[in-house]
Design a protein around this motif. Structure first.
Motif, PDB file in Angstrom:
ATOM      1  N   ASP A   8      -7.838  22.535  27.792  1.00  0.00           N
ATOM      2  CA  ASP A   8      -8.425  21.935  28.989  1.00  0.00           C
ATOM      3  C   ASP A   8      -9.138  22.980  29.841  1.00  0.00           C
ATOM      4  O   ASP A   8     -10.179  22.704  30.446  1.00  0.00           O
ATOM      5  CB  ASP A   8      -7.360  21.213  29.811  1.00  0.00           C
ATOM      6  N   LEU A  12     -13.434  23.582  31.218  1.00  0.00           N
ATOM      7  CA  LEU A  12     -13.889  23.865  32.583  1.00  0.00           C
ATOM      8  C   LEU A  12     -14.793  25.091  32.678  1.00  0.00           C
ATOM      9  O   LEU A  12     -15.437  25.306  33.708  1.00  0.00           O
ATOM     10  CB  LEU A  12     -12.686  24.076  33.509  1.00  0.00           C
ATOM     11  N   ASN A  14     -17.626  25.894  31.611  1.00  0.00           N
ATOM     12  CA  ASN A  14     -19.060  25.734  31.864  1.00  0.00           C
ATOM     13  C   ASN A  14     -19.323  25.203  33.266  1.00  0.00           C
ATOM     14  O   ASN A  14     -20.461  24.948  33.630  1.00  0.00           O
ATOM     15  CB  ASN A  14     -19.708  24.834  30.808  1.00  0.00           C
ATOM     16  N   GLN A  15     -18.263  25.037  34.042  1.00  0.00           N
ATOM     17  CA  GLN A  15     -18.385  24.603  35.432  1.00  0.00           C
ATOM     18  C   GLN A  15     -18.192  25.810  36.353  1.00  0.00           C
ATOM     19  O   GLN A  15     -17.796  26.882  35.915  1.00  0.00           O
ATOM     20  CB  GLN A  15     -17.337  23.539  35.752  1.00  0.00           C
ATOM     21  N   SER A  16     -18.443  25.602  37.599  1.00  0.00           N
ATOM     22  CA  SER A  16     -18.255  26.665  38.575  1.00  0.00           C
ATOM     23  C   SER A  16     -16.805  26.633  39.067  1.00  0.00           C
ATOM     24  O   SER A  16     -16.453  25.841  39.934  1.00  0.00           O
ATOM     25  CB  SER A  16     -19.218  26.473  39.747  1.00  0.00           C
ATOM     26  N   ILE A  17     -15.967  27.482  38.469  1.00  0.00           N
ATOM     27  CA  ILE A  17     -14.558  27.565  38.864  1.00  0.00           C
ATOM     28  C   ILE A  17     -14.239  29.009  39.233  1.00  0.00           C
ATOM     29  O   ILE A  17     -14.933  29.934  38.810  1.00  0.00           O
ATOM     30  CB  ILE A  17     -13.594  27.070  37.757  1.00  0.00           C
ATOM     31  N   THR A  55     -10.132  27.417  48.127  1.00  0.00           N
ATOM     32  CA  THR A  55     -10.603  27.539  46.744  1.00  0.00           C
ATOM     33  C   THR A  55      -9.425  27.385  45.799  1.00  0.00           C
ATOM     34  O   THR A  55      -8.338  27.889  46.074  1.00  0.00           O
ATOM     35  CB  THR A  55     -11.276  28.913  46.531  1.00  0.00           C
ATOM     36  N   TYR A  58      -7.869  29.662  39.109  1.00  0.00           N
ATOM     37  CA  TYR A  58      -7.248  29.576  37.788  1.00  0.00           C
ATOM     38  C   TYR A  58      -6.770  30.973  37.462  1.00  0.00           C
ATOM     39  O   TYR A  58      -7.580  31.892  37.296  1.00  0.00           O
ATOM     40  CB  TYR A  58      -8.242  29.045  36.754  1.00  0.00           C
TER      41      TYR A  58
END
Length: 96
Positions: A8, A12, A14-17, A55, A58
């Motif tokens: 999972d 993520l 490819n997203q802005s995390i 924010t 991860y």
């Protein structure tokens, strides 16, 4: 406890995390995820002011053991942190 499995987590990427890499500086310099924040475990308590309480971070370590502890620590101090199960070791294994 907030946690995410490596599959999972990969979805993520490819997203802005916000990725908080808590490995030591030498491990970080040998390879890390793009835009990951290097904050080794030993310096983290003194650098909390660098983190944003709004924010979600991860938290990534080598094998996931320390990231579990650090994510709990951050959550207990008012931050939003998610433990990445398996850490960089699992991520590299999945990518292979």
């Amino acid at each position: 406890m907030n946690l995410i499995n490596i599959q999972d987590f990969q979805l993520l990427l490819n997203q802005s995390i916000a990725i908080l890499d808590i490995r030591d500086t030498s491990a970080f310099s040998e390879g890390h995820l793009p835009d990951a924040i290097s904050m080794p475990t030993t310096s983290l308590p003194n650098r909390l002011n660098e983190l944003d309480e709004n924010t979600t971070y991860y938290v990534l370590s080598h094998s996931g053991r320390r990231s579990d502890i650090i994510a709990q620590f951050l959550n207990n101090h008012g931050y939003k942190a998610i433990h990445v199960i398996g850490g960089m070791k699992a991520l590299r294994k999945e990518a292979a």
